[in-house]
Design an enzyme around this catalytic site. Structure first.
Site, PDB file in Angstrom:
ATOM      1  N   SER A  64      42.791  50.038  42.687  1.00 13.02           N
ATOM      2  CA  SER A  64      42.666  48.576  42.609  1.00 13.02           C
ATOM      3  C   SER A  64      42.518  47.956  43.985  1.00 13.02           C
ATOM      4  O   SER A  64      43.044  48.486  44.984  1.00 13.02           O
ATOM      5  CB  SER A  64      43.940  48.040  41.951  1.00 13.02           C
ATOM      6  OG  SER A  64      43.989  46.645  42.041  1.00 13.02           O
TER       7      SER A  64
ATOM      8  N   TYR B 178      52.947  46.632  41.857  1.00 14.16           N
ATOM      9  CA  TYR B 178      51.765  47.183  41.176  1.00 14.16           C
ATOM     10  C   TYR B 178      50.814  47.819  42.199  1.00 14.16           C
ATOM     11  O   TYR B 178      50.387  48.959  42.050  1.00 14.16           O
ATOM     12  CB  TYR B 178      51.050  46.074  40.382  1.00 14.16           C
ATOM     13  CG  TYR B 178      49.677  46.474  39.904  1.00 14.16           C
ATOM     14  CD1 TYR B 178      49.528  47.391  38.862  1.00 14.16           C
ATOM     15  CD2 TYR B 178      48.537  45.966  40.516  1.00 14.16           C
ATOM     16  CE1 TYR B 178      48.268  47.790  38.444  1.00 14.16           C
ATOM     17  CE2 TYR B 178      47.273  46.358  40.097  1.00 14.16           C
ATOM     18  CZ  TYR B 178      47.136  47.259  39.065  1.00 14.16           C
ATOM     19  OH  TYR B 178      45.891  47.659  38.660  1.00 14.16           O
TER      20      TYR B 178
ATOM     21  N   LYS C  24      49.672  51.941  42.848  1.00 13.62           N
ATOM     22  CA  LYS C  24      48.283  52.438  42.925  1.00 13.62           C
ATOM     23  C   LYS C  24      48.056  53.173  44.252  1.00 13.62           C
ATOM     24  O   LYS C  24      47.411  54.217  44.305  1.00 13.62           O
ATOM     25  CB  LYS C  24      47.297  51.274  42.773  1.00 13.62           C
ATOM     26  CG  LYS C  24      47.282  50.666  41.376  1.00 13.62           C
ATOM     27  CD  LYS C  24      46.557  51.593  40.416  1.00 13.62           C
ATOM     28  CE  LYS C  24      46.723  51.204  38.981  1.00 13.62           C
ATOM     29  NZ  LYS C  24      46.109  52.145  38.043  1.00 13.62           N
TER      30      LYS C  24
HETATM   31  N1  UFG Z   1      44.372  32.101  37.300  1.00 16.40           N
HETATM   32  C1  UFG Z   1      44.548  30.770  36.984  1.00 16.40           C
HETATM   33  N2  UFG Z   1      45.114  30.450  35.777  1.00 16.40           N
HETATM   34  C2  UFG Z   1      45.505  31.414  34.887  1.00 16.40           C
HETATM   35  C3  UFG Z   1      45.324  32.774  35.217  1.00 16.40           C
HETATM   36  C4  UFG Z   1      44.762  33.080  36.437  1.00 16.40           C
HETATM   37  O1  UFG Z   1      44.195  29.876  37.767  1.00 16.40           O
HETATM   38  O2  UFG Z   1      46.024  31.046  33.809  1.00 16.40           O
HETATM   39  C5  UFG Z   1      43.727  32.460  38.583  1.00 16.40           C
HETATM   40  C6  UFG Z   1      44.618  33.312  39.463  1.00 16.40           C
HETATM   41  O3  UFG Z   1      45.482  32.507  40.228  1.00 16.40           O
HETATM   42  C7  UFG Z   1      43.575  34.049  40.295  1.00 16.40           C
HETATM   43  C8  UFG Z   1      42.388  34.200  39.345  1.00 16.40           C
HETATM   44  O4  UFG Z   1      42.604  33.229  38.319  1.00 16.40           O
HETATM   45  O5  UFG Z   1      43.182  33.262  41.376  1.00 16.40           O
HETATM   46  C9  UFG Z   1      42.305  35.565  38.730  1.00 16.40           C
HETATM   47  O6  UFG Z   1      43.566  35.912  38.172  1.00 16.40           O
HETATM   48  P1  UFG Z   1      43.805  37.180  37.235  1.00 16.40           P
HETATM   49  O7  UFG Z   1      45.248  37.149  36.841  1.00 16.40           O
HETATM   50  O8  UFG Z   1      42.782  37.192  36.157  1.00 16.40           O
HETATM   51  O9  UFG Z   1      43.501  38.425  38.165  1.00 16.40           O
HETATM   52  P2  UFG Z   1      44.055  38.788  39.639  1.00 16.40           P
HETATM   53  O10 UFG Z   1      43.063  38.327  40.648  1.00 16.40           O
HETATM   54  O11 UFG Z   1      45.458  38.377  39.786  1.00 16.40           O
HETATM   55  O12 UFG Z   1      43.939  40.360  39.561  1.00 16.40           O
HETATM   56  C10 UFG Z   1      44.886  41.140  40.155  1.00 16.40           C
HETATM   57  C11 UFG Z   1      44.211  42.090  41.126  1.00 16.40           C
HETATM   58  C12 UFG Z   1      43.588  43.253  40.420  1.00 16.40           C
HETATM   59  C13 UFG Z   1      44.575  43.835  39.484  1.00 16.40           C
HETATM   60  C14 UFG Z   1      45.019  42.830  38.490  1.00 16.40           C
HETATM   61  C15 UFG Z   1      46.044  43.459  37.583  1.00 16.40           C
HETATM   62  O13 UFG Z   1      43.211  41.408  41.884  1.00 16.40           O
HETATM   63  O14 UFG Z   1      43.249  44.222  41.377  1.00 16.40           O
HETATM   64  O15 UFG Z   1      45.621  41.735  39.151  1.00 16.40           O
HETATM   65  O16 UFG Z   1      46.111  42.839  36.368  1.00 16.40           O
HETATM   66  F1  UFG Z   1      44.050  44.926  38.846  1.00 16.40           F
END
Ligand code: UFG
Length: 330
Positions: free
Chosen positions: A124, A148, A152
């Site tokens: 990741s 997490y 990894k």
């Molecule tokens: N977000 C919102 N509102 C929400 C959910 C998310 O604004 O209800 C934003 C988050 O703050 C972030 C973006 O959307 O800026 C993406 O969020 P995700 O939760 O979809 O994904 P992440 O970027 O947090 O992903 C991370 C890591 C990955 C990892 C994953 C694990 O970047 O490498 O979490 O679930 F695999």
């Protein structure tokens, strides 16, 4: 060079019933590999693909895994089996170190002891933590900011040490934000609870949630919301096949970033979802979610040049359209 194309290679896919695993299994079957799926169904859903053998079991069961590797005469392993909620990993790290590291080690032990010695691993961009340089290349320092990401990175480190000591050959695929669903609408992203932004947005458009919260509007980005690099799950599946082929051909270990190289903000994502679904979202602007880096975008040039991989399904429109088809059943 091995003539791997001449015979049907047998692949054990651990966690093959999960989101990225099931898309990869489908792609492996299409390309004529013989697949055995090992999954404990903690998050996965068994689909029944013709020609695939499904075993309900755990990667932590050393004897069980070794038994499968030997009786099925497996040639290589792909490991998707892991817990993947960043927030939960902070509140319940022991569960993450147990599943992703301790049980992961049992899987690696079985892989080297059975003589298989080839593995492709779901890593990741979370292993990079807060990057110093964006787009992020494989040479960026790996300094995770949550358990997490550490799990990894620890698995990557185990593979490196097992390579040096036991000749294990591995490919680490460092995914950016996996998204989208298979084009035929039969498999897609389904987490419980859901924390990922695109499924949450689509659940909002379907009326399954009342409101969408934007986590942070004061980041140092073009509109203040976080930038992420969303990569279609079918492109990820293709990268796994290329990684397996690379291992059979070259028998060398390596790591690759998998992303498009383009980032999109949360606010831009909202616009795209509204445009594609034709439905209005009830949006609320909230504070930052702890642990979110402002920008995560991949430098994918290594995967392009070495694996010959390129994202072809990952336009934001295609990601949302395929995810929408899966979520809405339309
Ligand atoms: N977000 C919102 N509102 C929400 C959910 C998310 O604004 O209800 C934003 C988050 O703050 C972030 C973006 O959307 O800026 C993406 O969020 P995700 O939760 O979809 O994904 P992440 O970027 O947090 O992903 C991370 C890591 C990955 C990892 C994953 C694990 O970047 O490498 O979490 O679930 F695999």
């Amino acid at each position: 060079m091995n003539n791997y194309r001449e015979s049907k290679k047998k692949i054990l896919v651990a966690g093959g019933a999960g989101y990225i695993g099931s898309h990869t299994v489908k792609e492996l079957v299409k390309r004529d590999y013989k697949v055995t799926v090992l999954d404990n169904l903690s998050n996965g859903h068994m689909t029944s693909l013709e020609g695939v053998k499904y075993v309900n079991g755990d990667i932590g069961d050393y004897a069980g895994v070794k038994g499968i590797l030997e009786s099925e005469e497996i040639d290589a392993v792909i490991n998707f089996a892991a817990l993947a909620y960043v927030g939960e990993s902070v509140s319940n790290p022991r569960r993450y170190y147990d599943n992703n590291v301790v049980r992961g080690k049992a899987l690696l032990d079985a892989v080297v002891d059975s003589g298989v010695k080839k593995i492709v691993f779901s890593s990741s961009c979370a292993t990079y933590g807060i990057p110093e340089k964006v787009p992020i290349s494989e040479g960026e320092k790996q300094r995770p900011v949550n358990p997490y990401g550490w799990t990894k990175l620890m698995f990557e480190q185990m593979m490196k040490d097992y390579d040096q000591a036991y000749g294990l050959k591995y490919i680490s695929l460092r995914y950016f934000n996996a998204a989208g669903a298979d084009a035929d609408g039969t498999i897609g992203e389904e987490h419980d609870p859901e924390t990922h932004v695109i499924p949450i947005l689509l659940q909002n458009t379907l009326g399954l949630r009342k409101q969408f919260s934007v986590f942070g509007t004061d980041y140092d980005t073009r509109d203040g919301s976080c930038i992420r690099d969303y990569i279609h799950v079918t492109d990820l599946a293709d990268a796994h096949i290329r990684a397996i082929e690379y291992l059979f051909e070259r028998e060398t270990s390596d790591c690759f970033n998998l992303g498009t190289g383009d980032g999109i903000t949360v606010l831009e994502l909202i616009d795209a979802v509204q445009r594609i679904t034709g439905r209005k979202l009830n949006v609320s602007l909230e504070g930052r979610r702890p642990g979110d880096p402002d920008v995560l975008v991949a430098d994918n040039s290594k995967a392009r040049s070495v694996l010959g991989w390129s994202p072809v399904h990952s336009s934001i429109d295609n990601i949302i359209e395929t995810a929408w088809k899966w979520h809405s059943g339309e």
